[in-house]
Design a protein around this motif. Structure first.
Motif, PDB file in Angstrom:
ATOM      1  N   GLY A  88       0.907  -1.476   0.059  1.00 44.95           N
ATOM      2  CA  GLY A  88      -0.147  -0.374   0.111  1.00 44.95           C
ATOM      3  C   GLY A  88       1.115   1.502  -0.154  1.00 44.95           C
ATOM      4  N   GLN A  89       2.013   1.582  -0.041  1.00 41.81           N
ATOM      5  CA  GLN A  89       2.795   2.860  -0.064  1.00 41.81           C
ATOM      6  C   GLN A  89       2.517   3.253  -1.273  1.00 41.81           C
ATOM      7  OE1 GLN A  89       7.114   1.314  -0.137  1.00 41.81           O
ATOM      8  NE2 GLN A  89       7.467   3.698   0.310  1.00 41.81           N
ATOM      9  N   VAL A  90       3.058   3.630  -1.075  1.00 44.65           N
ATOM     10  CA  VAL A  90       2.101   5.143  -2.057  1.00 44.65           C
ATOM     11  C   VAL A  90       3.358   6.268  -2.471  1.00 44.65           C
ATOM     12  CG1 VAL A  90       0.957   7.406  -2.766  1.00 44.65           C
ATOM     13  CG2 VAL A  90      -0.456   5.656  -2.297  1.00 44.65           C
ATOM     14  N   ARG A  91       4.278   6.215  -3.571  1.00 49.67           N
ATOM     15  CA  ARG A  91       5.350   6.854  -4.228  1.00 49.67           C
ATOM     16  C   ARG A  91       5.163   8.412  -4.946  1.00 49.67           C
ATOM     17  NH1 ARG A  91      10.529   3.425  -3.915  1.00 49.67           N
ATOM     18  NH2 ARG A  91      11.771   5.737  -3.311  1.00 49.67           N
ATOM     19  N   THR A  92       5.825   9.686  -5.508  1.00 45.74           N
ATOM     20  CA  THR A  92       5.603   9.899  -6.644  1.00 45.74           C
ATOM     21  C   THR A  92       6.328  10.044  -7.288  1.00 45.74           C
ATOM     22  OG1 THR A  92       4.394  11.932  -4.524  1.00 45.74           O
ATOM     23  CG2 THR A  92       5.574  13.191  -6.631  1.00 45.74           C
ATOM     24  N   VAL A  93       6.373   9.840  -9.040  1.00 46.53           N
ATOM     25  CA  VAL A  93       7.685   9.908  -9.501  1.00 46.53           C
ATOM     26  C   VAL A  93       6.939  10.646 -10.065  1.00 46.53           C
ATOM     27  CG1 VAL A  93       7.882   8.458 -11.834  1.00 46.53           C
ATOM     28  CG2 VAL A  93       6.174   7.447 -10.159  1.00 46.53           C
ATOM     29  N   ALA A  94       6.289  11.909 -11.066  1.00 43.58           N
ATOM     30  CA  ALA A  94       6.161  13.205 -10.599  1.00 43.58           C
ATOM     31  C   ALA A  94       5.388  14.104 -10.352  1.00 43.58           C
ATOM     32  CB  ALA A  94       7.217  13.184 -12.594  1.00 43.58           C
ATOM     33  N   PRO A  95       5.638  15.204  -9.980  1.00 45.48           N
ATOM     34  CA  PRO A  95       4.565  16.334  -9.866  1.00 45.48           C
ATOM     35  C   PRO A  95       3.832  16.299 -10.712  1.00 45.48           C
ATOM     36  CG  PRO A  95       6.750  17.713  -9.683  1.00 45.48           C
ATOM     37  CD  PRO A  95       7.159  16.171 -10.156  1.00 45.48           C
ATOM     38  N   GLY A  96       2.628  17.498 -10.469  1.00 48.66           N
ATOM     39  CA  GLY A  96       2.121  17.733 -11.978  1.00 48.66           C
ATOM     40  C   GLY A  96       1.199  16.792 -12.402  1.00 48.66           C
ATOM     41  N   ARG A  97       0.018  16.979 -13.333  1.00 50.36           N
ATOM     42  CA  ARG A  97      -0.906  15.845 -13.347  1.00 50.36           C
ATOM     43  C   ARG A  97      -0.426  15.643 -14.635  1.00 50.36           C
ATOM     44  NH1 ARG A  97      -5.367  14.483 -16.221  1.00 50.36           N
ATOM     45  NH2 ARG A  97      -7.481  14.156 -15.387  1.00 50.36           N
ATOM     46  N   PRO A  98      -0.707  14.580 -15.383  1.00 53.74           N
ATOM     47  CA  PRO A  98       0.315  13.959 -16.126  1.00 53.74           C
ATOM     48  C   PRO A  98      -1.312  13.529 -17.266  1.00 53.74           C
ATOM     49  CG  PRO A  98      -0.520  11.991 -14.759  1.00 53.74           C
ATOM     50  CD  PRO A  98      -0.684  12.846 -14.196  1.00 53.74           C
ATOM     51  N   GLY A  99      -0.422  13.199 -18.587  1.00 52.73           N
ATOM     52  CA  GLY A  99      -2.027  12.935 -19.596  1.00 52.73           C
ATOM     53  C   GLY A  99      -1.581  11.602 -19.923  1.00 52.73           C
ATOM     54  N   ASP A 100      -1.280  10.940 -20.699  1.00 52.93           N
ATOM     55  CA  ASP A 100      -1.182   9.918 -20.492  1.00 52.93           C
ATOM     56  C   ASP A 100       0.074   9.231 -19.889  1.00 52.93           C
ATOM     57  OD1 ASP A 100      -3.757   9.442 -22.338  1.00 52.93           O
ATOM     58  OD2 ASP A 100      -2.602   8.829 -23.644  1.00 52.93           O
ATOM     59  N   VAL A 101       0.150   8.110 -19.244  1.00 51.04           N
ATOM     60  CA  VAL A 101       1.180   7.108 -18.575  1.00 51.04           C
ATOM     61  C   VAL A 101       0.244   5.920 -19.027  1.00 51.04           C
ATOM     62  CG1 VAL A 101       1.636   6.389 -16.544  1.00 51.04           C
ATOM     63  CG2 VAL A 101      -0.223   8.350 -16.716  1.00 51.04           C
ATOM     64  N   SER A 102       1.981   5.081 -19.373  1.00 52.91           N
ATOM     65  CA  SER A 102       2.497   3.477 -20.040  1.00 52.91           C
ATOM     66  C   SER A 102       3.777   3.040 -18.900  1.00 52.91           C
ATOM     67  CB  SER A 102       2.610   3.326 -21.700  1.00 52.91           C
ATOM     68  OG  SER A 102       1.859   2.428 -21.460  1.00 52.91           O
ATOM     69  N   TRP A 103       3.167   2.080 -18.641  1.00 50.44           N
ATOM     70  CA  TRP A 103       5.276   1.032 -18.608  1.00 50.44           C
ATOM     71  C   TRP A 103       5.444   1.403 -20.271  1.00 50.44           C
ATOM     72  CZ3 TRP A 103       6.821   0.949 -14.053  1.00 50.44           C
ATOM     73  CH2 TRP A 103       5.556   0.845 -12.508  1.00 50.44           C
ATOM     74  N   SER A 104       6.868   0.750 -19.920  1.00 52.95           N
ATOM     75  CA  SER A 104       7.970   0.140 -20.915  1.00 52.95           C
ATOM     76  C   SER A 104       7.274  -1.066 -20.761  1.00 52.95           C
ATOM     77  CB  SER A 104       9.486   0.201 -21.011  1.00 52.95           C
ATOM     78  OG  SER A 104       9.402   0.336 -19.258  1.00 52.95           O
ATOM     79  N   ALA A 105       8.142  -2.047 -21.520  1.00 56.95           N
ATOM     80  CA  ALA A 105       7.418  -3.763 -22.062  1.00 56.95           C
ATOM     81  C   ALA A 105       7.900  -4.102 -20.810  1.00 56.95           C
ATOM     82  CB  ALA A 105       7.712  -3.910 -23.543  1.00 56.95           C
ATOM     83  N   ASP A 106       9.401  -3.838 -19.810  1.00 54.71           N
ATOM     84  CA  ASP A 106      10.278  -4.664 -19.865  1.00 54.71           C
ATOM     85  C   ASP A 106       9.797  -3.999 -18.044  1.00 54.71           C
ATOM     86  OD1 ASP A 106      11.277  -2.352 -19.504  1.00 54.71           O
ATOM     87  OD2 ASP A 106      13.645  -2.789 -19.879  1.00 54.71           O
ATOM     88  N   GLY A 107       9.159  -3.317 -17.827  1.00 55.53           N
ATOM     89  CA  GLY A 107       8.409  -2.607 -16.674  1.00 55.53           C
ATOM     90  C   GLY A 107       9.678  -2.102 -15.626  1.00 55.53           C
ATOM     91  N   ARG A 108      10.375  -1.460 -16.324  1.00 54.28           N
ATOM     92  CA  ARG A 108      12.080  -0.291 -15.219  1.00 54.28           C
ATOM     93  C   ARG A 108      11.376   0.633 -16.298  1.00 54.28           C
ATOM     94  NH1 ARG A 108      16.447  -3.795 -15.605  1.00 54.28           N
ATOM     95  NH2 ARG A 108      16.576  -5.797 -16.590  1.00 54.28           N
ATOM     96  N   ARG A 109      10.939   1.393 -16.937  1.00 58.80           N
ATOM     97  CA  ARG A 109      10.260   3.029 -16.670  1.00 58.80           C
ATOM     98  C   ARG A 109       8.852   3.040 -17.136  1.00 58.80           C
ATOM     99  NH1 ARG A 109      15.149   5.580 -16.645  1.00 58.80           N
ATOM    100  NH2 ARG A 109      14.102   7.431 -17.541  1.00 58.80           N
TER     101      ARG A 109
END
Length: 403
Positions: free
Chosen positions: A62-83
């Motif tokens: 349940g730990q929440v972490r901030t990746v980047a401030p500001g509301r994003p548009g679209d969001v997607s993971w890289s296929a390997d899950g690293r980014r």
């Protein structure tokens, strides 16, 4: 529970955008997620935030972490899950936006594309990124009938090379790669941001660049999901006749609506192995003879799993929120959904309070669990990290795997 005041949260479809500069600088490979992976990325608030930010929640802790401030548009993971890859609107000086990527903890943040208005992005299984982009529109006053910006669909390779797939309507959104990476599905609306119209569905063959408009009932549909073999797409259509699934045949670019008078169906998503569908079903009463509107709910929306043909396999229980996104974890172990519950400030008011939340629905028979209340209404996206196995251990000084 923390509440957010909301004035009719309207979900608007993204318009397409073009890119001026793009680069993918070389950097050390990000560490692979721990065995199990499965971080859930979303947009939402924490504490006294005044706007949504891109965040992740660990479904185990349940730990929440901030990746980047500001509301994003679209969001997607890289296929390997690293980014994570997302469209950001921070620091814009010309009305444009920036395509970013970063590790799940927000480190090693890179600007991949900027100088244009970016509204839709998707990551492919080969590491490429599809982007819908247009020139920045400096005059947005519809009364003056401003010129329509030139828009195109492009592929950004892992090496940073941009390849154009051709011009598209400026109102282009919802890019989706097929599992084999051969086809890109997208939706577009003719005209510009000042004119209305129905969204149509298109299929682009990425090898040849050929694009076909889907014929039949796909018009006005959304939430498209490819089958594992990329032969079929299931989408959802909501209109005056009800809320039904639409099945698209990729080979012929044709589609057919599957009418279900006993319930409304929304947010369809194929399981990773392509044998099942998850969706939100709402019981409804059949329409009276001659009645033009058929959606008359008689019960609460429920999260269900069916076989590929729509036969019920599991009823996972009522949806605890007004659902905005429903996704299947890439390892097939759980569903995640986000949304909100709302309370009107007064009878007949179109504003009030909203309690956002992200939930996890296990598929092994366990009870649903609340992951976080940091989610946001009108959230940008909800995506689950692909699981990356631990790298095999090597004997020091040797080139053989450690037993």
């Amino acid at each position: 529970m923390r509440r957010r005041s909301a004035v009719t949260a309207a979900v608007t479809a993204g318009a397409l955008v073009l890119v001026a500069s793009c680069a993918v600088p070389a950097a050390p490979a990000a560490p692979a997620p721990a065995r199990g992976g499965g971080l859930v990325a979303f947009s939402g608030w924490v504490g006294d935030d005044t706007e949504q930010s891109l965040r992740t929640v660990d479904p185990g802790t349940g730990q929440v972490r901030t990746v980047a401030p500001g509301r994003p548009g679209d969001v997607s993971w890289s296929a390997d899950g690293r980014r994570l890859v997302w469209i950001g609107f921070d620091g814009r000086t010309d009305g444009g936006s920036t395509l970013y990527s970063a590790r799940p903890d927000g480190s090693d943040r890179r600007a991949l594309m900027s100088g244009f208005d970016l509204r839709a992005v998707a990551t492919g299984p080969d590491g490429s990124i599809a982007v819908a982009r247009s020139a920045v529109q400096t005059d947005a006053d519809c009364a003056t009938r401003p010129p329509v910006p030139v828009a195109e669909l492009v592929l950004l390779s892992p090496a940073g090379v941009v390849h154009s797939l051709g011009h598209v309507p400026v109102n282009t959104a919802d890019l989706t790669f097929s599992p084999d990476g051969a086809t890109l599905l997208w939706r577009a609306q003719a005209g510009d941001s000042c004119t209305g119209g129905d969204y149509e569905v298109f299929l682009t063959d990425l090898a040849s660049g050929r694009t076909r408009q889907v014929a039949g009932d796909a018009r006005r549909s959304g939430w498209a999901s490819f089958s594992a073999g990329a032969t079929t797409v299931v989408a959802a259509r909501s209109d005056e006749l009800g809320q039904d699934l639409v099945r698209i045949d990729v080979a012929t670019a044709t589609s057919q609506r599957e009418v279900t008078p006993a319930f409304a169906e929304e947010f369809p998503v194929f399981s990773p192995d392509g044998t099942k569908l998850a969706m939100v079903r709402t019981p409804e009463a059949p329409a009276a003879p001659g009645e033009g509107v058929s959606f008359r709910p008689t019960g609460a929306p429920r999260v269900v799993v069916t076989d590929a043909g729509g036969r019920l396999l599991q009823d996972l229980g009522p949806a605890p929120v007004r659902v905005e996104h429903l996704v299947w974890a890439p390892d097939g172990t759980f569903l995640a959904l986000d949304g909100f519950t709302s309370v009107s400030a007064c009878e007949g008011c179109d504003y009030g309070s909203a309690d956002p939340a992200v939930w996890r629905f296990p598929l092994d028979g366990g009870a649903p669990s609340l992951l976080t209340t940091a989610g946001g209404f009108d959230s940008a996206d909800l995506v689950v990290q692909p699981t990356v196995p631990d790298a095999p251990a090597l004997d020091r000084g040797a080139r053989r795997l450690r037993p």
